[in-house]
Scaffold this active site. Sequence first.
Site, PDB file in Angstrom:
ATOM      1  N   SER A   1       0.820  -1.213   0.000  1.00  0.00           N
ATOM      2  CA  SER A   1       0.000   0.000   0.000  1.00  0.00           C
ATOM      3  C   SER A   1       0.851   1.260   0.000  1.00  0.00           C
ATOM      4  O   SER A   1       0.325   2.361  -0.148  1.00  0.00           O
ATOM      5  CB  SER A   1      -0.924   0.014   1.221  1.00  0.00           C
ATOM      6  OG  SER A   1      -0.173  -0.050   2.415  1.00  0.00           O
TER       7      SER A   1
ATOM      8  N   HIS B   1      -3.752  -3.932  -4.389  1.00  0.00           N
ATOM      9  CA  HIS B   1      -3.927  -3.482  -3.010  1.00  0.00           C
ATOM     10  C   HIS B   1      -5.371  -3.686  -2.581  1.00  0.00           C
ATOM     11  O   HIS B   1      -6.277  -2.981  -3.012  1.00  0.00           O
ATOM     12  CB  HIS B   1      -3.541  -2.003  -2.881  1.00  0.00           C
ATOM     13  CG  HIS B   1      -3.805  -1.452  -1.518  1.00  0.00           C
ATOM     14  ND1 HIS B   1      -4.437  -0.249  -1.308  1.00  0.00           N
ATOM     15  CD2 HIS B   1      -3.536  -1.963  -0.287  1.00  0.00           C
ATOM     16  CE1 HIS B   1      -4.549  -0.038  -0.006  1.00  0.00           C
ATOM     17  NE2 HIS B   1      -4.021  -1.060   0.629  1.00  0.00           N
TER      18      HIS B   1
ATOM     19  N   GLU C   1      -7.229  -1.873  -5.522  1.00  0.00           N
ATOM     20  CA  GLU C   1      -6.472  -0.980  -6.400  1.00  0.00           C
ATOM     21  C   GLU C   1      -5.467  -1.807  -7.205  1.00  0.00           C
ATOM     22  O   GLU C   1      -4.738  -2.616  -6.633  1.00  0.00           O
ATOM     23  CB  GLU C   1      -5.717   0.063  -5.577  1.00  0.00           C
ATOM     24  CG  GLU C   1      -6.606   1.057  -4.868  1.00  0.00           C
ATOM     25  CD  GLU C   1      -5.793   2.064  -4.075  1.00  0.00           C
ATOM     26  OE1 GLU C   1      -5.919   3.268  -4.360  1.00  0.00           O
ATOM     27  OE2 GLU C   1      -5.036   1.655  -3.169  1.00  0.00           O
TER      28      GLU C   1
ATOM     29  N   ASN D   1      -4.802   5.424   0.137  1.00  0.00           N
ATOM     30  CA  ASN D   1      -4.024   5.844   1.302  1.00  0.00           C
ATOM     31  C   ASN D   1      -3.570   7.296   1.215  1.00  0.00           C
ATOM     32  O   ASN D   1      -3.275   7.909   2.238  1.00  0.00           O
ATOM     33  CB  ASN D   1      -2.836   4.910   1.529  1.00  0.00           C
ATOM     34  CG  ASN D   1      -3.260   3.654   2.270  1.00  0.00           C
ATOM     35  OD1 ASN D   1      -4.185   3.674   3.070  1.00  0.00           O
ATOM     36  ND2 ASN D   1      -2.595   2.545   1.992  1.00  0.00           N
TER      37      ASN D   1
END
Length: 292
Positions: free
Chosen positions: A121, A142, A154, A192
């Site tokens: 991540s 991810h 992702e 994130n």
Amino acid sequence: MTANTLTVAVLGAGTMGSGIAVTAARGGHRTIVRDVDDESVRRGLDNATSFLRKSASLGKLTEQQAEAAIANLSGTTELGDLAGADVVVEAVYEDLELKKELFGRLDDVVARDTLLHTNTSTLSVTAIASGSRYPDRVVGTHYCNPAQLMKLVEVAEGRHTSAEATKRSMAFLDSVGKTTVVTKDRPGFILNRFLIPWENNCIRALEAGAGTVESIDKAVVGALRHPMGPFTLLDVVGLDVHKAVAMRLYEQLREPRFAPPPLVDRMIAAGDLGRKTGRGFYTYDSTKSFGA
């Protein structure tokens, strides 16, 4: 490789690894969980089995579906047992050299056309792929946490990821019921970049007395329609994991909003990491992974 019945190997039996294993096994794929010691493997399989049976008890799966998924699960400590894998999903600690070393070792174990997925991540997919002699087959995937509940993944290509590897990866993720978004190979990807500063701001609001753990969580769920509040989510992820992710992004981007607030360090020092230790922002009766 077909998208019908695959052999999927998951490297890492922690919270994320066991969640990914549930996702793969529930999708009908033979799933092997690999970790470095028997206790870690056992704990990961126990968490996955517990989740699937709880899903059946809540009516999310039939008992037959849950038991079929459990039958798809197995564990090992030997990397060599992954030789027949069609897809390997790496979900180990966010350490670049560790991930590169694992992918390098896998080159001598799995077939040339085996897909190598990294659940990173914060780290560069390109950098991780450089550990393999075949970076064309390395794809960033991810999974949102908890992986067994959240549908979004992702997908990030490294510099040398092939279009064919991405296409096959998308087919695999579709086969396990995931929704995908394609993102650039950048620190934090999309989620994130937004999530870590927001979680830090929620912690800062708590420190400043703007609300309680319960009231902030209730406000976020009730008004913003998030499936869970920030403190519930932080307890699922783990305060130690949150700090590690936040610090890696801060080190790369040098933006203060990524730096975790002091409360995070105090909670880690006290051992209050979240669900996995039985206490975080909330107190829990069980340390098992997040429920169905």
